[in-house]
Write a protein that holds these residues in place. Structure first.
Motif, PDB file in Angstrom:
ATOM      1  N   ARG A 120       5.832 -10.873  75.394  1.00  0.00           N
ATOM      2  CA  ARG A 120       5.922  -9.835  76.514  1.00  0.00           C
ATOM      3  C   ARG A 120       7.172  -9.519  76.651  1.00  0.00           C
ATOM      4  NH1 ARG A 120       2.920 -11.156  81.713  1.00  0.00           N
ATOM      5  NH2 ARG A 120       3.102  -8.755  81.759  1.00  0.00           N
ATOM      6  N   MET A 121       8.300 -10.541  77.027  1.00  0.00           N
ATOM      7  CA  MET A 121       9.581 -10.311  77.436  1.00  0.00           C
ATOM      8  C   MET A 121      10.185  -9.648  76.256  1.00  0.00           C
ATOM      9  SD  MET A 121      11.766 -12.734  79.519  1.00  0.00           S
ATOM     10  CE  MET A 121      13.765 -12.340  80.030  1.00  0.00           C
ATOM     11  N   ALA A 122      11.096  -8.373  76.336  1.00  0.00           N
ATOM     12  CA  ALA A 122      11.973  -7.925  75.305  1.00  0.00           C
ATOM     13  C   ALA A 122      12.539  -6.921  75.995  1.00  0.00           C
ATOM     14  CB  ALA A 122      11.211  -7.497  74.079  1.00  0.00           C
ATOM     15  N   LEU A 123      13.715  -6.588  75.206  1.00  0.00           N
ATOM     16  CA  LEU A 123      14.598  -5.605  75.601  1.00  0.00           C
ATOM     17  C   LEU A 123      15.207  -4.584  74.516  1.00  0.00           C
ATOM     18  CD1 LEU A 123      17.660  -6.318  75.223  1.00  0.00           C
ATOM     19  CD2 LEU A 123      17.102  -7.810  77.365  1.00  0.00           C
ATOM     20  N   VAL A 135      16.672  -1.300  68.346  1.00  0.00           N
ATOM     21  CA  VAL A 135      16.779  -2.729  68.131  1.00  0.00           C
ATOM     22  C   VAL A 135      17.188  -3.558  69.524  1.00  0.00           C
ATOM     23  CG1 VAL A 135      17.892  -2.361  65.732  1.00  0.00           C
ATOM     24  CG2 VAL A 135      19.484  -2.109  67.857  1.00  0.00           C
ATOM     25  N   GLY A 136      16.898  -4.707  69.321  1.00  0.00           N
ATOM     26  CA  GLY A 136      17.070  -5.371  70.378  1.00  0.00           C
ATOM     27  C   GLY A 136      16.581  -6.911  70.216  1.00  0.00           C
ATOM     28  N   ARG A 137      16.063  -7.590  71.089  1.00  0.00           N
ATOM     29  CA  ARG A 137      15.488  -8.850  71.022  1.00  0.00           C
ATOM     30  C   ARG A 137      14.345  -9.228  72.078  1.00  0.00           C
ATOM     31  NH1 ARG A 137      20.550 -12.516  73.342  1.00  0.00           N
ATOM     32  NH2 ARG A 137      20.351 -12.242  75.658  1.00  0.00           N
ATOM     33  N   ILE A 148      13.486  -5.053  65.358  1.00  0.00           N
ATOM     34  CA  ILE A 148      13.697  -3.710  65.107  1.00  0.00           C
ATOM     35  C   ILE A 148      12.282  -2.812  65.218  1.00  0.00           C
ATOM     36  CG2 ILE A 148      13.645  -4.049  62.573  1.00  0.00           C
ATOM     37  CD1 ILE A 148      15.826  -1.807  62.168  1.00  0.00           C
ATOM     38  N   TRP A 149      12.570  -1.621  65.887  1.00  0.00           N
ATOM     39  CA  TRP A 149      11.196  -0.794  65.988  1.00  0.00           C
ATOM     40  C   TRP A 149      11.596   0.318  65.095  1.00  0.00           C
ATOM     41  CZ3 TRP A 149      13.364  -3.615  70.069  1.00  0.00           C
ATOM     42  CH2 TRP A 149      12.251  -4.475  70.843  1.00  0.00           C
ATOM     43  N   HIS A 150      10.704   0.835  64.495  1.00  0.00           N
ATOM     44  CA  HIS A 150      10.782   1.881  63.754  1.00  0.00           C
ATOM     45  C   HIS A 150       9.374   3.039  64.114  1.00  0.00           C
ATOM     46  CE1 HIS A 150      10.944   4.568  59.754  1.00  0.00           C
ATOM     47  NE2 HIS A 150      11.501   5.130  60.765  1.00  0.00           N
ATOM     48  N   ASN A 151       9.582   4.144  64.600  1.00  0.00           N
ATOM     49  CA  ASN A 151       8.549   4.897  65.078  1.00  0.00           C
ATOM     50  C   ASN A 151       7.369   4.358  65.719  1.00  0.00           C
ATOM     51  OD1 ASN A 151       9.752   7.203  63.938  1.00  0.00           O
ATOM     52  ND2 ASN A 151       8.721   6.722  61.927  1.00  0.00           N
ATOM     53  N   GLY A 152       8.001   3.189  66.723  1.00  0.00           N
ATOM     54  CA  GLY A 152       6.915   2.504  67.398  1.00  0.00           C
ATOM     55  C   GLY A 152       6.377   1.360  67.089  1.00  0.00           C
ATOM     56  N   LYS A 153       6.801   0.989  65.725  1.00  0.00           N
ATOM     57  CA  LYS A 153       6.218  -0.195  65.093  1.00  0.00           C
ATOM     58  C   LYS A 153       7.300  -1.237  65.189  1.00  0.00           C
ATOM     59  CE  LYS A 153       2.780   2.168  62.379  1.00  0.00           C
ATOM     60  NZ  LYS A 153       2.326   2.215  61.007  1.00  0.00           N
ATOM     61  N   MET A 163      19.879 -20.314  67.508  1.00  0.00           N
ATOM     62  CA  MET A 163      20.344 -20.128  69.068  1.00  0.00           C
ATOM     63  C   MET A 163      20.074 -18.975  69.350  1.00  0.00           C
ATOM     64  SD  MET A 163      23.469 -22.649  68.880  1.00  0.00           S
ATOM     65  CE  MET A 163      23.500 -24.376  67.604  1.00  0.00           C
ATOM     66  N   GLU A 164      21.095 -18.327  70.199  1.00  0.00           N
ATOM     67  CA  GLU A 164      21.004 -17.021  70.797  1.00  0.00           C
ATOM     68  C   GLU A 164      21.322 -15.851  69.770  1.00  0.00           C
ATOM     69  OE1 GLU A 164      22.714 -14.201  74.177  1.00  0.00           O
ATOM     70  OE2 GLU A 164      23.411 -16.264  74.176  1.00  0.00           O
ATOM     71  N   GLU A 165      20.501 -14.720  69.589  1.00  0.00           N
ATOM     72  CA  GLU A 165      20.787 -13.846  68.597  1.00  0.00           C
ATOM     73  C   GLU A 165      20.166 -12.409  69.156  1.00  0.00           C
ATOM     74  OE1 GLU A 165      16.524 -13.700  66.220  1.00  0.00           O
ATOM     75  OE2 GLU A 165      17.929 -15.568  65.640  1.00  0.00           O
ATOM     76  N   SER A 166      20.638 -11.421  68.470  1.00  0.00           N
ATOM     77  CA  SER A 166      20.493 -10.141  69.027  1.00  0.00           C
ATOM     78  C   SER A 166      20.923  -8.951  68.063  1.00  0.00           C
ATOM     79  CB  SER A 166      20.938  -9.729  70.264  1.00  0.00           C
ATOM     80  OG  SER A 166      20.622  -8.632  70.879  1.00  0.00           O
TER      81      SER A 166
END
Length: 420
Positions: A120-123, A135-137, A148-153, A163-166
């Motif tokens: 659920r948690m994303a940005l 793009v985000g994480r 990565i999102w493309h046309n809502g997918k 470790m941490e990534e984005s």
């Protein structure tokens, strides 16, 4: 491209172990015990020793101290005869690029983006100029996941390391850039820059530690390598080390325009611009109420205009959190500087039309286009000023705005706003 969230992330310690704490979330939770944010963007920067990494117009987009309230053409090249320093490099750009025609939106709706594995948690931290890619994480249990999102997918992008990534930015071809923290010991842990091209993750050449912050349509990438501003002409080519004045301790490139113009910051205090022809210079500091700002930072550039924040206080001069902050806008070609009065410290992003998105002085997310303000709805009602609704990118036609919004359970959700 950088935003308020980018600055908040700079306070996040480089984690030797995966963390489930999001700094924007922590800041927002803290503000629920206050009525309003008590520290500005430069104040946040002043208390960290990390360089800005990451950092998304036309005159008069906002009702500032100068300019009008209607968009005008993109900035023209400076007619100044003043000599500028010249470097032995060129930066790739799109020849003959022009902003698309667009009509300012009058209303927007919000919708959640799907997230892989039911997390659920994303940005969303960045988007391409068409709004087709974001793009985000996400925040799966016990860690981070680049998305990565493309046309809502949605699709997971598996960056090396645990470790941490984005992912920070993406172009309309779907080429994305970002970073992943890696290291065998706490002492050698740090960010490593990556690109995601044609469905494959590629480590950016010539850098053992650094961050990739932005990519243009020509595929040129900005960022930093060992605290020095760089540009990768392409993911496979070694970086160009951008020249800085003697005595500079750290520098980072935060964004790149379609013609190859790069903006960034020196020592977290001096806004800088590098032009594709190899010339470069500091961006001027604004004067407000007869007093010159003591420092500034530039975060984004689009169609010849850049946005950032300036401070003017004895505290900032002493390297302490500043209490006087202004959103500013530069014509990077002529050096014209404007103060933008509509925003709470800074706009978060801008597009090729000069339209901006951000948090207003009333603490609400909004789009300002053609001199008019359009409210960006929330997933769930929240008090203003709590960082619960943050737009981080806007398409060039203004129809897609990307970012994050808290739902009724106060969980950060990746969202887009569709505007018409």
């Amino acid at each position: 491209m950088p935003s308020e969230t980018d600055l908040l992330r700079s306070l996040d310690p480089e984690p030797p172990q995966p963390s489930t704490v999001d700094i924007a979330r922590a800041m927002a939770d803290g503000q629920r015990r206050k009525t309003r944010r008590g520290v500005g963007y430069a104040g946040i920067v002043a208390v960290t020793t990390l360089a800005i990494a990451g950092a998304v117009v036309a005159v008069g987009v906002n009702r500032g101290k100068t300019g009008t309230t209607t968009p005008v053409a993109a900035p023209k090249a400076s007619a100044s005869k003043k000599a500028e320093p010249k470097g032995d490099y060129t930066i790739p750009g799109v020849t003959g690029w022009r902003a698309p025609a667009a009509t300012p939106p009058t209303s927007c709706t919000i919708e959640k983006l799907p997230v892989p594995d039911g997390v659920r948690m994303a940005l969303v931290s960045g988007a391409d100029p068409t709004g087709s890619y974001q793009v985000g994480r996400s925040y799966p249990k016990g860690g981070y996941q680049a998305v990565i999102w493309h046309n809502g997918k949605a699709k997971k992008v598996d960056l090396p390391g645990d470790m941490e990534e984005s992912l920070r930015d993406v172009n309309s071809s779907g080429a994305a850039v970002g970073w992943s923290y890696q290291g065998k010991t706490e002492a050698d842990t740090g960010p490593v820059p990556y690109a995601y091209v044609n469905g494959k993750v590629v480590k950016l050449a010539g850098v053992s530690r650094g961050e990739a912050t932005a990519i243009n349509e020509a595929g040129a990438i900005t960022g930093d390598a060992a605290d020095h501003a760089v540009v990768w002409p392409s993911p496979a080519q070694p970086p160009i080390r951008l020249p800085v004045p003697k005595g500079t301790k750290s520098s980072a490139a935060s964004d790149i325009d379609e013609d190859g113009t790069v903006v960034g910051n020196l020592d977290l205090r001096v806004p800088y611009v590098w032009f594709p022809d190899g010339t470069y210079r500091a961006l001027p500091l604004p004067t407000v109420d007869g007093k010159r700002a003591v420092g500034a930072r530039v975060f984004s550039v689009r169609n010849g205009w850049a946005i950032g924040v300036a401070d003017q206080s004895d505290e900032a001069r002493a390297g302490k959190p500043a209490d006087k902050m202004w959103a500013i806008r530069w014509n990077v070609r002529t050096g014209e500087t404007q103060i933008a009065d509509d925003w709470d410290m800074q706009p978060e992003a801008l597009n090729a039309q000069g339209w901006e998105v951000g948090i207003t002085k009333q603490g609400r997310a909004a789009l300002i286009a053609g001199g008019k303000q359009v409210k960006l709805p929330e997933l769930a009602p929240h008090d203003p000023g709590l960082l619960t609704n943050i737009p981080n990118a806007i398409s060039d036609d203004g129809k897609i705005i990307s970012g994050q919004s808290d739902d009724a359970s106060d969980t950060i959700r990746a969202v887009i706003w569709r505007c018409a």
